[in-house]
Design an enzyme around this catalytic site. Sequence first.
Site, short mmCIF file in Angstrom:
data_model
loop_
_atom_site.label_atom_id
_atom_site.label_comp_id
_atom_site.label_asym_id
_atom_site.label_seq_id
_atom_site.Cartn_x
_atom_site.Cartn_y
_atom_site.Cartn_z
N LYS A 116 0.87 -1.18 -0.23
CA LYS A 116 -0.05 -0.06 -0.08
C LYS A 116 0.86 1.30 -0.06
O LYS A 116 2.14 1.29 0.20
CB LYS A 116 -1.13 -0.20 1.10
CG LYS A 116 -0.15 -0.24 2.61
CD LYS A 116 -1.29 -0.42 3.69
CE LYS A 116 -0.27 -0.39 5.11
NZ LYS A 116 -1.08 0.15 6.09
N ARG A 138 -9.51 0.38 15.06
CA ARG A 138 -9.62 1.10 13.78
C ARG A 138 -10.66 0.45 12.93
O ARG A 138 -11.76 1.05 12.98
CB ARG A 138 -8.16 0.82 12.98
CG ARG A 138 -7.96 1.72 11.68
CD ARG A 138 -6.49 1.74 11.27
NE ARG A 138 -5.92 0.35 11.07
CZ ARG A 138 -4.85 0.48 10.30
NH1 ARG A 138 -4.06 1.44 10.25
NH2 ARG A 138 -4.38 -0.72 9.95
N TYR A 195 16.16 30.42 4.10
CA TYR A 195 15.37 31.11 4.71
C TYR A 195 15.17 31.14 6.33
O TYR A 195 15.59 30.26 6.92
CB TYR A 195 13.92 30.25 4.55
CG TYR A 195 13.43 30.30 3.00
CD1 TYR A 195 13.38 31.40 2.10
CD2 TYR A 195 13.21 29.01 2.27
CE1 TYR A 195 12.76 31.57 1.05
CE2 TYR A 195 13.00 28.96 1.07
CZ TYR A 195 12.64 30.48 0.20
OH TYR A 195 12.23 30.26 -1.33
N MET A 208 11.87 24.08 -0.41
CA MET A 208 11.01 23.23 -1.13
C MET A 208 11.83 22.25 -2.07
O MET A 208 11.43 21.21 -2.31
CB MET A 208 10.00 24.11 -1.92
CG MET A 208 9.00 23.08 -2.57
SD MET A 208 7.77 24.21 -3.59
CE MET A 208 6.73 24.81 -2.32
C1 PLP Z 1 -3.65 -4.43 7.76
C2 PLP Z 1 -2.21 -4.43 7.80
N1 PLP Z 1 -1.49 -5.56 7.71
C3 PLP Z 1 -0.16 -5.38 7.57
C4 PLP Z 1 0.49 -4.11 7.56
C5 PLP Z 1 1.96 -4.10 7.44
O1 PLP Z 1 2.61 -3.48 8.50
P1 PLP Z 1 4.28 -3.28 8.76
O2 PLP Z 1 4.70 -2.51 7.74
O3 PLP Z 1 4.31 -2.78 10.24
O4 PLP Z 1 4.63 -4.68 8.61
C6 PLP Z 1 -0.27 -2.90 7.67
C7 PLP Z 1 0.46 -1.75 7.59
O5 PLP Z 1 -0.12 -0.76 8.45
C8 PLP Z 1 -1.53 -3.22 7.78
O6 PLP Z 1 -2.52 -1.83 7.83
#
Ligand code: PLP
Length: 382
Positions: free
Chosen positions: A40, A144, A273, A321
Amino acid sequence: MNPTRAEIDFTKLAFNVEQIKHHIHRGQQKKKIKICGVVKANAYGHGIDQVSKKLVDLGVDFLGVANYDEAIRLRKLIPNTQILVFGTLVHSKLEPEKYVSILHEHKLTATVASFDTAKFLNEYSTKFRNKFKIHIKVDTGMRRIGLDYKRAYRNILQVAALKNLEIEGIFTHFAASELKNKSFSKLQLSRFNDLLNELRKAGLEFPIVHAANSGAVLDLKDSYFNMVRPGLLLYGYYPGNGIRNKIKLKPIMNLKSKVTYIKKVDKGESISYGRKFFTKKPVFIGSVPIGYGDGYSRLLTNKSKTLINKKFYRQVGSVTMDWIMVELGSSHKVKIGDDVLLMGEENRFKLGADKIAGICGMIPYEPLCAVADRVERIYLNG
Ligand SMILES: Cc1ncc(COP(=O)(O)O)c(C=O)c1O
């Protein structure tokens, strides 16, 4: 053209994957534990397309993404590997039938964190020959998303009764597995195990059960079940300081630029800056075209180091920047065009995301994810 780039070394990615595989199978040679590679947020800043393709080549079984946009993009490149979307289904501008048919078309695996999501997917999946694959998310303490572990049993039985869904997996997520003290992770694990036992008694078993993120992969073996979900470890970093010695890792990204301008500055002059740095003597100042617009945090102002020709030079004055300035001293051998390492490792010189994060009061995930789109990613040893 821009000298600022992120070099991502696939030999190191392969090394990290091997380390993880070896570690999780230690002592359980007969059992195959799958890996869901977490890609992700643009593969934690490393480039979701290339990293995912490589992970598939390296034998990763699943890819984990945060949302449906990431998943659909990935499916266009990766035809067969299962893609598990960790996020919930959010309202779409599309008609529900159209929306769910896109998810079917792309063969995505959904996280179900509420009965409503399950009902929705079930209702709009009637016309498809294949059942929609889901993994049920149980909240055992992260607070969450997920079915609350105390009430999940009834909900899961209800989901199991829905005709158009296939519950392929069930999982939970740890809130503090990066800590050396695993007491809360163990509590979460026992809540999860209790639920699984109850469900088993009711005749419900799940082909894939998973819980372990990087912290748990490192040192909570009981949480492996038959799949683990490492993210940060793949990219070569440890999620916490107390659990570093379990496996060896290599950071796979080197964030680099080049010295593009050198000038001599008199004693007592201010740099950049806000006039946050004054020269103590006449010195040479090199300018490097990287700044917070590239993901190099302004919190590093006057605090970070850069590596040029195997020597550290400090960054001085506010990070802007598009530029930082480095103090080269009153005499130096640095030339315009010389490489500058801003984050990563070269030989024994370490300037990792963990160090950068430490200076900024961040966690190592942040400087990696922050590397901006305008920074070209270059893949080595692909
Ligand atoms: C549902 C879920 N599984 C696994 C992970 C992987 O976490 P990490 O990068 O700490 O291994 C994440 C990341 O936050 C996650 O949201």
